[in-house]
Scaffold this motif. Structure first.
Motif, PDB file in Angstrom:
ATOM      1  N   UNK A 161      -0.127   2.527  -6.113  1.00  0.00           N
ATOM      2  CA  UNK A 161       1.270   3.328  -7.096  1.00  0.00           C
ATOM      3  C   UNK A 161       1.804   3.828  -5.408  1.00  0.00           C
ATOM      4  N   UNK A 162       1.546   4.415  -4.624  1.00  0.00           N
ATOM      5  CA  UNK A 162       1.884   5.749  -3.891  1.00  0.00           C
ATOM      6  C   UNK A 162       2.969   4.470  -3.044  1.00  0.00           C
ATOM      7  N   UNK A 163       2.300   3.827  -2.504  1.00  0.00           N
ATOM      8  CA  UNK A 163       2.973   2.512  -1.644  1.00  0.00           C
ATOM      9  C   UNK A 163       3.979   1.499  -2.594  1.00  0.00           C
ATOM     10  N   UNK A 164       4.081   1.443  -3.879  1.00  0.00           N
ATOM     11  CA  UNK A 164       4.734   1.128  -4.660  1.00  0.00           C
ATOM     12  C   UNK A 164       6.008   1.526  -4.507  1.00  0.00           C
ATOM     13  N   UNK A 165       5.385   2.549  -5.033  1.00  0.00           N
ATOM     14  CA  UNK A 165       6.929   4.281  -4.817  1.00  0.00           C
ATOM     15  C   UNK A 165       7.996   3.855  -3.703  1.00  0.00           C
ATOM     16  N   UNK A 166       6.919   3.971  -2.763  1.00  0.00           N
ATOM     17  CA  UNK A 166       7.939   3.882  -1.763  1.00  0.00           C
ATOM     18  C   UNK A 166       8.539   2.843  -1.337  1.00  0.00           C
ATOM     19  N   UNK A 167       8.503   1.531  -1.562  1.00  0.00           N
ATOM     20  CA  UNK A 167       9.733   0.854  -1.657  1.00  0.00           C
ATOM     21  C   UNK A 167      10.340   0.384  -2.560  1.00  0.00           C
ATOM     22  N   UNK A 168      10.449   1.200  -4.163  1.00  0.00           N
ATOM     23  CA  UNK A 168      11.199   0.973  -5.230  1.00  0.00           C
ATOM     24  C   UNK A 168      12.014   2.056  -3.889  1.00  0.00           C
ATOM     25  N   UNK A 169      13.353   1.608  -3.535  1.00  0.00           N
ATOM     26  CA  UNK A 169      14.868   2.259  -3.333  1.00  0.00           C
ATOM     27  C   UNK A 169      15.754   2.589  -3.817  1.00  0.00           C
TER      28      UNK A 169
END
Length: 383
Positions: A32-40
């Motif tokens: 989840x934390x990596x998905x959040x990083x690239x949801x920009x």
């Protein structure tokens, strides 16, 4: 069985019998934390490709992330704003290994009006006007002044239809050690690592994945070679080449696995497996096996893994480790090019990304502005 292993001599440590290539004890969860990083929502808001290269391993503090087609613009209240643009490649630099917004920075060129522009443009002797690069895998070459070597595929548009493009060449981009975007001191080398389609098979190209089987890279059973993976045709057959890091620019010293031995003739390269994708990865596991990670059947719905006995196989059957939920959301969505990121993985796990796209891209994008970005999963192994 021993005959096969003797033929593979020099790939890795010898075994009296092949390991289990059919079973793997694991669990998978969304990262989840990596998905959040690239949801920009501002600047870089989408891209595919995504290879990760440790460019400052000594201090363990920076990773170069490569993207191919990239979206730049603004999203407000979930709506894509006018003025967005697509460029053909870009990069990001991440400090550390944690997916923290404050530690990542995205880079591309700008045109005369200040608009986003492609970072790496073709300028080799073989390049034609209108050609552009999609990026393959890369590595820092400790044997050649710590320069970074990145594979690039020279692409040419051949029609206005969807998927109206073709790969027409293979290039190595060389970045001097410690250089920063926009990499003005780069070199570009046309390579012979692309074979156009002929009457017997579709085209082949190398750079889909790289495994550094060297002591400097921390490989568990180093033989000193860089292994470079290629893909052939619609069946996504996997090919394997290798070269000593110091000789990477001497293309006559590259060797290709022909099913029996390492052969100087690229035309003799034999598939070691199939049903893979145009981008993939090979990672050594703690138990001595190797994990080949890819998207099943190129654009299938599952992230797949094959277990290998050596970096050149043999490989076991496909183990489908993750069914990508995005393809169930809309019939126009597809997923592709899964691969692992050992550099960004914690002990006992593999961080894996895959790309999401649409067959009706520009019509779908306004309704789903964050569609075109990597998704991440975490493959965890029991202690």
């Amino acid at each position: 069985m021993k005959t096969l292993l003797l033929l593979l001599c020099g790939l890795t440590h010898q075994r009296d019998s092949l390991p289990d290539l059919q079973h793997l004890d694991y669990k998978v969860t969304a990262a989840t934390e990596w998905n959040d990083l690239f949801t920009r929502s501002s600047g870089w808001f989408g891209g595919d490709g995504i290879f990760s290269i440790p460019v400052n391993k000594q201090h363990n503090d920076s990773t170069l992330i490569l993207f191919s087609d990239t979206m730049a613009g603004e999203i407000q209240d979930g709506k894509l704003q006018p003025g967005f643009s697509m460029i053909h490649n870009s990069v990001a630099i991440l400090k550390g290994k944690e997916p923290l917004e404050k530690n990542i920075q995205f880079y591309w060129n700008t045109d005369s009006k200040g608009n986003p522009a492609t970072l790496f443009e073709p300028h080799t002797p073989a390049a034609a006007k209108g050609d552009y690069y999609w990026l393959g895998d890369g590595f820092v070459n400790t044997a050649l002044k710590n320069n970074t070597y990145i594979f690039a595929y020279r692409i040419r548009n051949i029609s206005q239809q969807d998927f109206g493009f073709a790969e027409v060449g293979n290039v190595l981009i060389v970045l001097p050690a410690n250089s920063r975007p926009p990499f003005k001191a780069q070199r570009q080398l046309d390579t012979p690592l692309f074979l156009p389609a002929d009457s017997s098979d579709a085209y082949s190209s190398f750079g889909a994945g790289i495994f550094l089987n060297t002591k400097a890279a921390g490989a568990p059973h180093p033989d000193g070679y860089v292994y470079v993976y290629g893909v052939r045709g619609m069946q996504k057959k996997v090919l394997v080449a290798r070269v000593l890091p110091a000789e990477v620019e001497h293309f006559g010293r590259w060797r290709f696995w022909d099913g029996h031995q390492w052969n100087a003739d690229i035309r003799q390269a034999a598939p070691v497996t199939a049903q893979a994708s145009n981008e993939l990865s090979l990672t050594p596991l703690k138990d001595g096996r190797y994990a080949l990670v890819f998207q099943v059947d190129g654009m299938g719905s599952a992230v797949g893994l094959r277990l290998g006995a050596t970096p050149a196989g043999p490989f076991g059957p496909v183990i489908k480790i993750w069914e990508c939920p995005e393809v169930k959301e809309d019939k126009h969505f597809f997923v592709y090019n899964a691969k692992a990121h050992p550099r960004l993985s914690k002990p006992g796990e593999l961080l894996i990304s895959y790309n999401v796209n649409s067959f009706d891209f520009f019509n779908v994008l306004p309704q789903h502005p964050n569609l075109y970005r990597p998704r991440f999963i975490r493959l965890t192994f029991p202690e």
